[in-house]
Scaffold this active site. Structure first.
Site, PDB file in Angstrom:
ATOM      1  NE  ARG A   8      -9.433  -8.038  -6.224  1.00 30.25           N
ATOM      2  CZ  ARG A   8      -9.631  -9.364  -6.255  1.00 30.25           C
ATOM      3  NH1 ARG A   8     -10.116  -9.941  -7.337  1.00 30.25           N
ATOM      4  NH2 ARG A   8      -9.334 -10.101  -5.219  1.00 30.25           N
ATOM      5  CD  GLU A  56      -4.256  -9.157 -22.333  1.00 33.23           C
ATOM      6  OE1 GLU A  56      -3.508  -9.317 -23.322  1.00 33.23           O
ATOM      7  OE2 GLU A  56      -4.515 -10.058 -21.522  1.00 33.23           O
ATOM      8  CG  PHE A  81      -2.087  -7.544 -19.113  1.00 37.61           C
ATOM      9  CD1 PHE A  81      -0.826  -8.079 -19.334  1.00 37.61           C
ATOM     10  CD2 PHE A  81      -3.014  -8.303 -18.431  1.00 37.61           C
ATOM     11  CE1 PHE A  81      -0.497  -9.349 -18.880  1.00 37.61           C
ATOM     12  CE2 PHE A  81      -2.697  -9.575 -17.975  1.00 37.61           C
ATOM     13  CZ  PHE A  81      -1.438 -10.103 -18.193  1.00 37.61           C
ATOM     14  CG  HIS A 106      -5.276  -8.010  -9.678  1.00 34.60           C
ATOM     15  ND1 HIS A 106      -6.607  -7.775  -9.926  1.00 34.60           N
ATOM     16  CD2 HIS A 106      -5.221  -9.220  -9.052  1.00 34.60           C
ATOM     17  CE1 HIS A 106      -7.326  -8.797  -9.485  1.00 34.60           C
ATOM     18  NE2 HIS A 106      -6.526  -9.675  -8.936  1.00 34.60           N
ATOM     19  CG  ASP A 114      -0.404 -14.084  -9.671  1.00 34.47           C
ATOM     20  OD1 ASP A 114      -0.289 -15.261  -9.268  1.00 34.47           O
ATOM     21  OD2 ASP A 114      -1.433 -13.644 -10.211  1.00 34.47           O
ATOM     22  NE  ARG A 164      -5.048 -11.177  -4.862  1.00 33.48           N
ATOM     23  CZ  ARG A 164      -4.275 -11.920  -4.093  1.00 33.48           C
ATOM     24  NH1 ARG A 164      -3.045 -11.545  -3.823  1.00 33.48           N
ATOM     25  NH2 ARG A 164      -4.715 -13.055  -3.602  1.00 33.48           N
TER      26      ARG A 164
END
Lengths: 306, 271
Positions: A8, A56, A81, A106, A114, A164
């Site tokens: 990323r 989004e 998402f 991610h 998370d 990530r």
């Protein structure tokens, strides 16, 4: 140990470079610029960065609209998402074949703490099934630079899946959209992989070689269009086929290989990945163990199967 | 074009809607008939740079039919404006036709966005308006949304963004005919006071008491934009307008008239 860099982070750097070369490039984010690393582009070109807030679906359709004005929008958010904005990606972008890029980060279980609500293990499947979508899963920072550069040149939707955590940066390899990369030639068995699982399959290859085997390893930065010819060649050459991915074994690399090989011979075949389950919270290293994706575990699974 | 000629176009578009849906045996006449004046006003008077011979002119104003199921009204308007011939109506909703069930930017000349998945058109229109500002163009973007469509959260996400980015080059036309598939708005999902909701989201509101009165619609569309604000034109319309047995009837949302009903409708829509 090779240098490590998050893919990323490479994505953020690649956007800045692209921004300097192509003034049509604009970047949209959904309040995650600090995480997707589009913050670098925002700092470099504040007038070309649009925050869409935590919305989004609207981000994707706004990008669709912006593309009709001759711009090349890159949308970024978390890969999970892709599901939340799927109707917009499908109907707003892919159906009209608008020129919108998606750099979603991610992805996979190495997102870590998370937890399962945020771990995309289905995004590749969702994107592969959309007509006209190009799907990139870069395996390191250098490949990510190449994917971003290529995405801007493709007229139509492109999905780039990034991770990530820092992962090894390998020497730059020749890059062609839709072509796999032979990392290791061999004849006893072949492992096909993509994304950050390259690091772990390389460890597995070392273990297998130490056992006296000659394993082949092929990495695919493009899952669509898929390099069926290369996959078929190595499957026929080796006979024993394994796929390794940080994604559900349903609809991802494993199924791309499976559909390539179906009806074209008799193979030993096993898909290594997330076995139709969601992720959970944990340290990334522990999660790789939990889901059987460390180099040692991949090697063990291969050895048990041949 | 003078006002009487434009009214004649409205009547012809209504005939087109009836003919098209009858031939296809399917389609959405009710909500097409309610937004006919708005479409004719846009394509025959308001929008700049409209040219069927050059439908990709980058400087043209843009239109997005967010309530994409009202495609027959858009197709009728585009046909009367000269984008394609009336023979295309024979292929509405048919295999290989350019007039798909919902507008398809890849197939139909004059269409700027593929719509039908409700809520998406307004969001795409916001992106167009933002894109126009980004490139320094004075293109104005128009979109028609439905009242039932406004059940979709995306309408409100898009509206927040339109206000945030101060898109005074965006006009959202709210076709308030009061009905959706399963009943009235209030039966299905109460809208409350939509004008106040849109005002609270940051729009400049223009009320039109009769959204099927061409003069009122034109006057509203020619109201100067309020600097720094997107504009919402609140059209109070009648579902099925112009065909007696369809007017105010929920059942004509997505049903085609049979041959007998078509004959009656066309008789009512004679000049």
């Amino acid at each position: 140990m090779a240098e490590k860099k998050s893919i990323r982070v490479a994505y953020g750097e690649a956007l800045v470079k692209l921004g300097a070369e192509n003034e049509k490039v604009v970047v949209l984010d959904a309040d995650l610029a600090q995480a997707t690393m589009t913050k670098d582009f925002k700092a470099a070109y504040p007038g070309r960065f649009y925050d869409c807030g935590i919305a989004e679906a609207n981000m994707v359709d706004m990008a669709a609209g912006m593309s009709t004005m001759g711009l090349i929008p890159f949308c970024s958010t978390f890969a999970v998402f892709a599901g939340r904005s799927y109707d917009q990606i499908r109907n707003g972008v892919c159906y009209p074949k608008f020129n919108v890029k998606f750099g979603f980060s991610h992805a996979g279980i190495t997102l870590g703490e998370d937890g399962g609500s945020h771990m995309a293990v289905e995004d590749i499947a969702l994107m592969r099934v959309l007509p006209g979508m190009t799907v990139f899963v870069p395996s390191d920072a250098n490949e990510c630079y190449q994917c971003v550069e290529a995405a801007a040149k493709i007229e139509g939707p492109v999905y780039i899946r990034t991770a990530r955590l820092p992962s090894p940066v390998y020497d730059p390899r020749p890059f062609e959209v839709g072509k796999g990369t032979v990392i290791e030639d061999g004849s006893d068995l072949v492992i096909f992989t993509c994304g950050i699982m390259l690091e772990h399959t390389l460890e597995a290859i070392s273990v297998l070689k130490a056992k006296g085997l000659k394993p082949a390893l092929v990495s695919f930065h493009t899952l669509k269009p898929f390099d069926e010819a290369l996959a078929l060649h190595y499957a026929q050459k080796c006979g024993k086929v394994f796929t390794v991915e940080e994604h559900s074994v349903i609809g991802g690399l494993g199924d791309a290989v499976a559909s390539t090989l179906c009806g074209r011979g008799s193979f030993t075949f096993r898909k290594i990945g997330i076995q139709d389950s969601f992720g959970q919270s944990g340290k990334p290293a522990d999660l790789l163990v939990e889901y059987g994706l460390t180099g040692a575990q991949i090697a063990q699974t291969v050895l048990e199967s041949i | 074009m003078d006002i009487q000629a434009m009214k004649d176009v409205c009547r012809q578009v209504r005939r087109d809607i009836i003919v098209m849906t009858n031939k296809a045996g399917a389609g959405h006449p009710g909500g097409s008939l309610s937004c006919t004046e708005a479409l004719v006003a846009l394509y025959f008077d308001v929008m700049r740079g409209i040219d069927p011979e050059d439908d990709k002119n980058p400087n043209r104003d843009r239109f997005v039919l967010s309530k994409g199921h009202a495609a027959p009204a858009l197709y009728g308007t585009l046909c009367e404006r000269g984008y394609f011939g009336r023979e295309e109506f024979d292929h509405f909703r048919q295999l290989h036709g350019i007039l798909q069930g919902h507008p398809d930017v890849k197939k139909c000349p004059g269409v700027d966005a593929s719509t039908g998945s409700l809520g998406q058109g307004i969001s795409i229109a916001v992106g167009m308006a933002l894109g126009a500002k980004h490139i320094g163009s004075d293109v104005h973007v128009y979109t028609i949304i439905g009242d039932g469509e406004s059940d979709e959260g995306l309408v409100w996400e898009a509206s927040m963004a339109a206000a945030h980015y101060k898109l005074d080059n965006l006009t959202v036309i709210f076709d308030h005919n009061g009905m959706q598939i399963d009943g009235t708005n209030d039966q299905v999902m109460s809208l409350g006071d939509p004008a106040e909701k849109f005002r609270a989201f940051g729009y400049d509101i223009v009320e039109v008491q009769d959204g099927n009165d061409l003069e009122q619609v034109l006057a509203a569309l020619h109201t100067p934009a309020c600097p720094g604000k997107p504009r919402l034109i609140h059209l109070h319309t009648l579902k099925g307008k112009g065909v007696s047995y369809m007017e105010g009837q929920v059942g004509w949302h997505g049903k085609a008239p049979n041959d007998e009903q078509t004959a009656q409708a066309l008789k009512e829509l004679e000049g």
